[in-house]
Design a protein around this motif. Structure first.
Motif, PDB file in Angstrom:
ATOM      1  N   SER A 147       0.801  -1.222   0.000  1.00 54.05           N
ATOM      2  CA  SER A 147       0.000   0.000   0.000  1.00 54.05           C
ATOM      3  C   SER A 147       0.835   1.274   0.000  1.00 54.05           C
ATOM      4  O   SER A 147       0.300   2.361  -0.184  1.00 54.05           O
ATOM      5  CB  SER A 147      -0.938   0.015   1.218  1.00 54.05           C
ATOM      6  N   GLY A 148       2.144   1.157   0.235  1.00 53.54           N
ATOM      7  CA  GLY A 148       2.982   2.344   0.282  1.00 53.54           C
ATOM      8  C   GLY A 148       3.106   3.017  -1.068  1.00 53.54           C
ATOM      9  O   GLY A 148       2.897   2.410  -2.121  1.00 53.54           O
ATOM     10  N   GLU A 149       3.456   4.295  -1.041  1.00 52.30           N
ATOM     11  CA  GLU A 149       3.635   5.039  -2.277  1.00 52.30           C
ATOM     12  C   GLU A 149       4.863   4.549  -3.031  1.00 52.30           C
ATOM     13  O   GLU A 149       5.761   3.925  -2.464  1.00 52.30           O
ATOM     14  CB  GLU A 149       3.784   6.534  -1.974  1.00 52.30           C
ATOM     15  N   GLY A 150       4.907   4.853  -4.308  1.00 54.55           N
ATOM     16  CA  GLY A 150       6.092   4.541  -5.109  1.00 54.55           C
ATOM     17  C   GLY A 150       6.191   3.082  -5.483  1.00 54.55           C
ATOM     18  O   GLY A 150       5.205   2.460  -5.916  1.00 54.55           O
ATOM     19  N   GLU A 151       7.346   2.490  -5.292  1.00 51.70           N
ATOM     20  CA  GLU A 151       7.619   1.129  -5.769  1.00 51.70           C
ATOM     21  C   GLU A 151       6.683   0.070  -5.181  1.00 51.70           C
ATOM     22  O   GLU A 151       6.233  -0.820  -5.918  1.00 51.70           O
ATOM     23  CB  GLU A 151       9.078   0.773  -5.522  1.00 51.70           C
ATOM     24  N   PRO A 152       6.368   0.102  -3.881  1.00 49.17           N
ATOM     25  CA  PRO A 152       5.441  -0.920  -3.371  1.00 49.17           C
ATOM     26  C   PRO A 152       4.115  -0.939  -4.120  1.00 49.17           C
ATOM     27  O   PRO A 152       3.569  -2.004  -4.421  1.00 49.17           O
ATOM     28  CB  PRO A 152       5.252  -0.529  -1.903  1.00 49.17           C
ATOM     29  N   ARG A 153       3.601   0.239  -4.454  1.00 41.53           N
ATOM     30  CA  ARG A 153       2.323   0.301  -5.161  1.00 41.53           C
ATOM     31  C   ARG A 153       2.455  -0.254  -6.573  1.00 41.53           C
ATOM     32  O   ARG A 153       1.529  -0.898  -7.093  1.00 41.53           O
ATOM     33  CB  ARG A 153       1.821   1.737  -5.185  1.00 41.53           C
ATOM     34  N   VAL A 154       3.601  -0.029  -7.228  1.00 42.63           N
ATOM     35  CA  VAL A 154       3.825  -0.574  -8.568  1.00 42.63           C
ATOM     36  C   VAL A 154       3.854  -2.097  -8.519  1.00 42.63           C
ATOM     37  O   VAL A 154       3.229  -2.784  -9.350  1.00 42.63           O
ATOM     38  CB  VAL A 154       5.138  -0.028  -9.154  1.00 42.63           C
ATOM     39  N   VAL A 155       4.585  -2.650  -7.556  1.00 37.24           N
ATOM     40  CA  VAL A 155       4.659  -4.110  -7.439  1.00 37.24           C
ATOM     41  C   VAL A 155       3.279  -4.685  -7.118  1.00 37.24           C
ATOM     42  O   VAL A 155       2.871  -5.708  -7.695  1.00 37.24           O
ATOM     43  CB  VAL A 155       5.682  -4.512  -6.358  1.00 37.24           C
ATOM     44  N   GLY A 156       2.551  -4.036  -6.239  1.00 37.56           N
ATOM     45  CA  GLY A 156       1.209  -4.506  -5.926  1.00 37.56           C
ATOM     46  C   GLY A 156       0.302  -4.499  -7.139  1.00 37.56           C
ATOM     47  O   GLY A 156      -0.480  -5.438  -7.356  1.00 37.56           O
ATOM     48  N   ALA A 157       0.397  -3.449  -7.957  1.00 43.74           N
ATOM     49  CA  ALA A 157      -0.412  -3.381  -9.176  1.00 43.74           C
ATOM     50  C   ALA A 157      -0.063  -4.515 -10.124  1.00 43.74           C
ATOM     51  O   ALA A 157      -0.948  -5.143 -10.722  1.00 43.74           O
ATOM     52  CB  ALA A 157      -0.201  -2.032  -9.865  1.00 43.74           C
ATOM     53  N   ALA A 158       1.225  -4.809 -10.274  1.00 40.29           N
ATOM     54  CA  ALA A 158       1.649  -5.896 -11.160  1.00 40.29           C
ATOM     55  C   ALA A 158       1.114  -7.234 -10.677  1.00 40.29           C
ATOM     56  O   ALA A 158       0.656  -8.068 -11.481  1.00 40.29           O
ATOM     57  CB  ALA A 158       3.168  -5.927 -11.250  1.00 40.29           C
ATOM     58  N   LEU A 159       1.141  -7.458  -9.379  1.00 42.00           N
ATOM     59  CA  LEU A 159       0.625  -8.711  -8.826  1.00 42.00           C
ATOM     60  C   LEU A 159      -0.885  -8.829  -9.047  1.00 42.00           C
ATOM     61  O   LEU A 159      -1.382  -9.893  -9.415  1.00 42.00           O
ATOM     62  CB  LEU A 159       0.945  -8.787  -7.333  1.00 42.00           C
ATOM     63  N   ARG A 160      -1.588  -7.748  -8.835  1.00 47.74           N
ATOM     64  CA  ARG A 160      -3.048  -7.781  -9.032  1.00 47.74           C
ATOM     65  C   ARG A 160      -3.395  -8.040 -10.492  1.00 47.74           C
ATOM     66  O   ARG A 160      -4.336  -8.797 -10.806  1.00 47.74           O
ATOM     67  CB  ARG A 160      -3.683  -6.470  -8.566  1.00 47.74           C
ATOM     68  N   LEU A 161      -2.664  -7.417 -11.392  1.00 45.92           N
ATOM     69  CA  LEU A 161      -2.941  -7.605 -12.818  1.00 45.92           C
ATOM     70  C   LEU A 161      -2.698  -9.048 -13.241  1.00 45.92           C
ATOM     71  O   LEU A 161      -3.475  -9.624 -14.016  1.00 45.92           O
ATOM     72  CB  LEU A 161      -2.074  -6.660 -13.643  1.00 45.92           C
ATOM     73  N   THR A 162      -1.628  -9.627 -12.766  1.00 46.35           N
ATOM     74  CA  THR A 162      -1.326 -11.016 -13.124  1.00 46.35           C
ATOM     75  C   THR A 162      -2.424 -11.947 -12.622  1.00 46.35           C
ATOM     76  O   THR A 162      -2.833 -12.878 -13.321  1.00 46.35           O
ATOM     77  CB  THR A 162       0.033 -11.428 -12.540  1.00 46.35           C
ATOM     78  N   ALA A 163      -2.906 -11.690 -11.419  1.00 47.01           N
ATOM     79  CA  ALA A 163      -3.989 -12.512 -10.871  1.00 47.01           C
ATOM     80  C   ALA A 163      -5.286 -12.326 -11.658  1.00 47.01           C
ATOM     81  O   ALA A 163      -6.071 -13.264 -11.830  1.00 47.01           O
ATOM     82  CB  ALA A 163      -4.205 -12.162  -9.399  1.00 47.01           C
ATOM     83  N   GLU A 164      -5.497 -11.126 -12.155  1.00 46.53           N
ATOM     84  CA  GLU A 164      -6.740 -10.797 -12.868  1.00 46.53           C
ATOM     85  C   GLU A 164      -6.763 -11.380 -14.284  1.00 46.53           C
ATOM     86  O   GLU A 164      -7.841 -11.685 -14.814  1.00 46.53           O
ATOM     87  CB  GLU A 164      -6.891  -9.279 -12.946  1.00 46.53           C
ATOM     88  N   ALA A 165      -5.590 -11.535 -14.889  1.00 46.73           N
ATOM     89  CA  ALA A 165      -5.518 -11.886 -16.316  1.00 46.73           C
ATOM     90  C   ALA A 165      -6.309 -13.145 -16.660  1.00 46.73           C
ATOM     91  O   ALA A 165      -7.053 -13.176 -17.642  1.00 46.73           O
ATOM     92  CB  ALA A 165      -4.059 -12.048 -16.736  1.00 46.73           C
ATOM     93  N   GLY A 166      -6.158 -14.173 -15.852  1.00 41.44           N
ATOM     94  CA  GLY A 166      -6.817 -15.431 -16.160  1.00 41.44           C
ATOM     95  C   GLY A 166      -8.330 -15.378 -16.047  1.00 41.44           C
ATOM     96  O   GLY A 166      -9.027 -16.253 -16.595  1.00 41.44           O
ATOM     97  N   GLN A 167      -8.843 -14.360 -15.355  1.00 36.74           N
ATOM     98  CA  GLN A 167     -10.289 -14.249 -15.175  1.00 36.74           C
ATOM     99  C   GLN A 167     -10.974 -13.516 -16.321  1.00 36.74           C
ATOM    100  O   GLN A 167     -12.202 -13.442 -16.363  1.00 36.74           O
ATOM    101  CB  GLN A 167     -10.580 -13.486 -13.867  1.00 36.74           C
ATOM    102  N   LEU A 168     -10.181 -12.983 -17.242  1.00 42.82           N
ATOM    103  CA  LEU A 168     -10.736 -12.095 -18.267  1.00 42.82           C
ATOM    104  C   LEU A 168     -10.688 -12.668 -19.680  1.00 42.82           C
ATOM    105  O   LEU A 168     -10.989 -11.964 -20.639  1.00 42.82           O
ATOM    106  CB  LEU A 168      -9.980 -10.762 -18.243  1.00 42.82           C
TER     107      LEU A 168
END
Length: 279
Positions: free
Chosen positions: A82-103
Motif C-alpha cells: 500500500s505504500g507510495e512509489g515502488e510498493p504500489r507498482v509491485v502490488g499493481a503488477a501482482l493484481r494484474l497477473t492474478a486478474e488476467a486469467g479471469q478475463l
C-alpha cells in the motif's frame, strides 16, 4: 506498417505481419520452447505450482520494467503493497497477473472492456477516480516515464485503439506470438491511459498468449523475459515497432518471441528445481 495493423478490412493484416522476414523463425522457436516446458514430467503432476510461480515471477518482471526492480524473494515475502512509489507498482503488477486469467472470455468479446478493467485494477487508489478505467482525454497528461516515444493525440489514440480492438474478436490466422506482440506494441505506442500503460500492455500480451492456446496454463511469463532482456533493449525494440517499417515491426515481434522463450526457460528451471526437491 503500423497503420495497416489497425485497419479493419476484409483482409487479415495480422497474418501479413507473420510473413515478415524472420518472424516465422521466431514463431517456430517460441513453439519449441513452450513445448519443452509443457513436456516436462513435473508439469504433468504439479502444473498448478508452476503456474503460481510463473505468475509471481511475471509480476516481478513487469514491475521491474515499470521502475520497481525488486528481488523475487522480496516480492514473495511482502504482504503490504500500500505504500507510495515502488510498493504500489509491485502490488499493481501482482493484481494484474492474478486478474488476467479471469478475463479470457471477456477479451474474446470486448478487448476494450478488458483494458478498462486492467487499468482499474492497476490504478485504483493511485490515480484520480475520474481517470481510472477509461482512455485519456484531450490534453490529459500521461505518466509513463520509461516510454519516451512521441505521444499520439487523444483523437488518434482513440481511433487506433478502436481499430485494434475491432480486429481481435474477429479472430486471425496470425500466430499467437504476432497477435500478442502487436497488442503489446500498440498499447505502449498509444498509452491510452493516464498511467500504468506498461503494466496493462504486458498483461494484455499475457492474456493473448494464454487465450490463444499457446500457453494455456500461463507457465511461460513473457514479462520475465522482457525484464531479463533489459529496459534498453525493450525501448529500442519498441521504437522499431512504432517506426512502422517492416524491419522494425519484425524486430519487435522477434523481441517479444525471445521474451516468451526466456519465460519458458524460467519455468523449465522451476520444474527442474521441483524435480530435485530444491523448491
Amino acid at each position: 506498417m503500423r497503420r495497416v495493423v489497425l485497419m479493419r478490412t476484409n483482409a487479415d493484416p495480422l497474418t501479413a505481419l507473420g510473413a515478415l522476414p524472420g518472424v516465422a523463425a521466431s514463431v517456430d522457436s517460441v513453439r519449441k520452447a513452450v513445448d519443452r516446458v509443457y513436456g516436462h514430467r513435473v508439469m504433468r503432476r504439479r502444473s498448478t505450482e508452476i503456474t503460481s510461480e510463473a505468475a509471481l515471477r511475471g509480476a516481478r518482471g513487469s514491475a521491474a520494467l515499470a521502475g520497481a526492480d525488486w528481488a523475487l524473494e522480496e516480492v514473495r515475502r511482502r504482504t503490504d503493497f500500500s505504500g507510495e512509489g515502488e510498493p504500489r507498482v509491485v502490488g499493481a503488477a501482482l493484481r494484474l497477473t492474478a486478474e488476467a486469467g479471469q478475463l479470457l472470455a471477456v477479451w474474446r468479446q470486448s478487448p476494450l472492456r478488458v483494458l478498462a478493467r486492467l487499468h482499474l485494477v492497476a490504478a485504483s487508489g493511485a490515480a484520480p477516480d475520474e481517470a481510472v478505467g477509461r482512455p485519456r482525454l484531450a490534453d490529459e497528461p500521461v505518466d509513463e516515464p520509461l516510454v519516451t516515444l512521441p505521444l499520439p493525440e487523444a483523437g488518434e489514440m482513440a481511433g487506433r485503439l478502436e481499430g485494434l480492438a475491432g480486429l481481435l474478436p474477429a479472430g486471425s490466422g496470425a500466430p499467437a506470438l504476432v497477435t500478442a506482440a502487436v497488442v503489446h506494441g500498440e498499447l505502449l505506442a498509444l498509452r491510452p491511459f493516464g498511467s500504468h500503460n506498461g503494466l496493462v500492455a504486458r498483461t494484455a500480451e499475457r492474456i493473448v498468449l494464454i487465450g490463444s492456446g499457446l500457453d494455456p496454463k500461463a507457465v511461460c511469463p513473457s514479462e520475465v523475459g522482457h525484464a531479463e532482456l533489459g529496459a534498453g533493449a525493450y525501448a529500442e525494440a519498441l521504437a522499431g515497432y512504432t517506426s512502422g517499417t517492416p524491419e522494425g515491426v519484425a524486430a519487435w515481434i522477434a523481441h517479444c518471441g525471445r521474451a516468451v522463450e526466456l519465460g519458458a526457460r524460467e519455468s523449465t528451471a522451476v520444474c527442474e528445481a521441483l524435480q530435485r526437491g530444491a523448491a
